[in-house]
Design an enzyme around this catalytic site. Structure first.
Site, PDB file in Angstrom:
ATOM      1  CD  GLN A   3      97.584 -14.931-100.275  1.00 52.75           C
ATOM      2  OE1 GLN A   3      97.117 -14.487 -99.236  1.00 52.75           O
ATOM      3  NE2 GLN A   3      98.752 -15.547-100.318  1.00 52.75           N
ATOM      4  CE1 TYR A  16     106.603 -20.815 -85.105  1.00 55.76           C
ATOM      5  CE2 TYR A  16     105.430 -22.482 -86.353  1.00 55.76           C
ATOM      6  CZ  TYR A  16     106.121 -22.097 -85.220  1.00 55.76           C
ATOM      7  OH  TYR A  16     106.337 -22.998 -84.226  1.00 55.76           O
ATOM      8  CB  VAL A  19     105.468 -28.056 -99.897  1.00 56.02           C
ATOM      9  CG1 VAL A  19     106.351 -29.132 -99.262  1.00 56.02           C
ATOM     10  CG2 VAL A  19     106.247 -27.273-100.953  1.00 56.02           C
ATOM     11  CB  SER A  21      99.156 -24.437 -93.289  1.00 52.88           C
ATOM     12  OG  SER A  21      98.612 -23.408 -92.487  1.00 52.88           O
ATOM     13  CB  SER A  22     102.130 -20.749 -90.349  1.00 49.83           C
ATOM     14  OG  SER A  22     103.051 -20.408 -91.357  1.00 49.83           O
ATOM     15  NE  ARG A  23      95.314 -19.246 -89.690  1.00 49.47           N
ATOM     16  CZ  ARG A  23      95.367 -18.313 -90.650  1.00 49.47           C
ATOM     17  NH1 ARG A  23      95.681 -18.664 -91.895  1.00 49.47           N
ATOM     18  NH2 ARG A  23      95.124 -17.060 -90.378  1.00 49.47           N
ATOM     19  CD  GLU A  72      99.880 -24.150-108.330  1.00 49.12           C
ATOM     20  OE1 GLU A  72      99.515 -25.322-108.068  1.00 49.12           O
ATOM     21  OE2 GLU A  72     100.216 -23.777-109.460  1.00 49.12           O
ATOM     22  N   GLY A 122     106.900 -25.156 -97.297  1.00 51.02           N
ATOM     23  CA  GLY A 122     106.176 -24.474 -98.374  1.00 51.02           C
ATOM     24  C   GLY A 122     106.844 -23.142 -98.693  1.00 51.02           C
ATOM     25  CG  HIS A 123     106.793 -19.930 -95.861  1.00 49.89           C
ATOM     26  ND1 HIS A 123     106.364 -20.475 -94.675  1.00 49.89           N
ATOM     27  CD2 HIS A 123     105.871 -18.999 -96.211  1.00 49.89           C
ATOM     28  CE1 HIS A 123     105.237 -19.902 -94.312  1.00 49.89           C
ATOM     29  NE2 HIS A 123     104.896 -19.010 -95.215  1.00 49.89           N
TER      30      HIS A 123
HETATM   31  O1  PAF Z   1     100.029 -15.783 -97.810  1.00 46.33           O
HETATM   32  C1  PAF Z   1     100.438 -15.033 -96.902  1.00 46.33           C
HETATM   33  O2  PAF Z   1     101.277 -15.407 -96.088  1.00 46.33           O
HETATM   34  C2  PAF Z   1      99.857 -13.629 -96.780  1.00 46.33           C
HETATM   35  O3  PAF Z   1      98.528 -13.600 -97.130  1.00 46.33           O
HETATM   36  C3  PAF Z   1     100.669 -12.577 -97.558  1.00 46.33           C
HETATM   37  C4  PAF Z   1     100.650 -12.842 -99.044  1.00 46.33           C
HETATM   38  C5  PAF Z   1     102.108 -12.569 -97.061  1.00 46.33           C
HETATM   39  C6  PAF Z   1     100.071 -11.187 -97.320  1.00 46.33           C
HETATM   40  O4  PAF Z   1     100.075 -10.852 -95.971  1.00 46.33           O
END
Ligand code: PAF
Length: 283
Positions: free
Chosen positions: A155, A34, A178, A187-189, A150, A38-39
């Protein structure tokens, strides 16, 4: 069009050939799909810095608690594939659960020290699931560099520690959060938020701006800044609960006096949606 692999042995063979025959450097962007801006920032960095970019799309069940949103987490592989194509991704890895966690699977990775606090306190087992899947993905892809946002600051720190403690031969590249024009971190959420909830979600960015302004004016006491941010956030009607709101040093240790580079970290609920975000204080 990126090459799509679902099987571990197939992607391994393909990347093995590129690594050996073409001496290609491999950049890796692990995601749960999704994809949003950011991605895209992670992917763009990887495409610029490596010969080959691999993106994984896998909603990892091991990092969701029993009452969390695993089943409703948004998924759209066709849209994700189109975005990856547009950005010049070479390889997509979208494994099934059976491929990642076959029957009899029983080895998990636990990073201690920084996983017990903040997200770890409110999402027990979450980082065990993240560390396990990230290590598996690193072993499958064997990237030279891996890109993490970030936005999920804790994480990022957990993955950095995993890499350091287990001597993994991969460079972790952090990429800045971003934000939408109004300041909401992508965020996807965010798709869960109604228009009204989105307004309340902006309380997070407003609180960061407030704290940034107050520190620039000279306020250094973390407890004062936290109290003021909390008051501001609670003035938004649809903020249901604040899980945590804290200021730490870059290694997630709480601080009393704020210094340049410290982080404000927050997790809160707007309606039924849990949002996390963080801000790097600049003095
Ligand atoms: O940040 C995420 O999307 C997830 O936690 C990851 C790093 C892909 C691990 O499932």
């Amino acid at each position: 069009m990126p090459l799509l692999f679902e099987r571990i042995k197939d992607i391994r063979n393909h990347l093995g050939r590129l690594r050996c025959d073409e001496k290609a450097s491999i950049g890796f962007v692990p995601t749960m799909g999704y994809l949003h801006e950011g991605h895209k920032a992670l992917i763009k960095n990887s495409v610029l810095q490596n010969d080959v970019t691999v993106v994984s799309i896998y909603v990892n069940p091991a990092q969701f608690g029993p009452d969390e949103d695993y089943h409703r987490y948004p998924r759209d592989i066709d849209r994700d594939t189109a975005i990856c194509e547009e950005l010049g991704v070479d390889v997509l890895f979208a494994p099934t659960d059976r491929e990642m966690y076959p029957e009899g699977f029983g080895t998990y990775v636990s990073v201690s020290g920084i996983t017990e606090v903040l997200e770890g306190e409110f999402r027990p087992g979450h980082f065990r699931g993240v560390a396990t899947v990230v290590l598996k993905l690193f072993n499958i892809v064997q990237p030279d560099r891996a890109y993490f946002g970030e936005k999920d600051y804790q994480q990022l720190k957990v993955v950095e520690k995993l890499v350091k403690d287990l001597n993994l031969p991969v460079q972790i590249v952090p990429v800045e959060t971003v934000r939408d024009k109004d300041g909401l971190a992508l965020s996807s959420r965010n798709v869960y938020l109604s228009d009204k909830e989105r307004v309340s979600a902006l309380s997070i960015y407003r609180a960061f701006q407030h704290a940034q302004r107050r520190t620039s004016e000279g306020e250094r006491r973390a407890d004062v800044l936290i109290r003021e941010m909390e008051e501001l956030i609670r003035s938004y009607p649809l903020v249901r609960k604040i899980d945590y709101l804290t200021i730490t040093d870059p290694d997630l240790q709480p601080v009393e006096e704020v210094r340049d580079g410290d982080r404000i970290l927050v997790a809160l609920w707007v309606g039924d949606t849990r949002l996390i975000d963080n801000w790097r204080i600049k003095l």
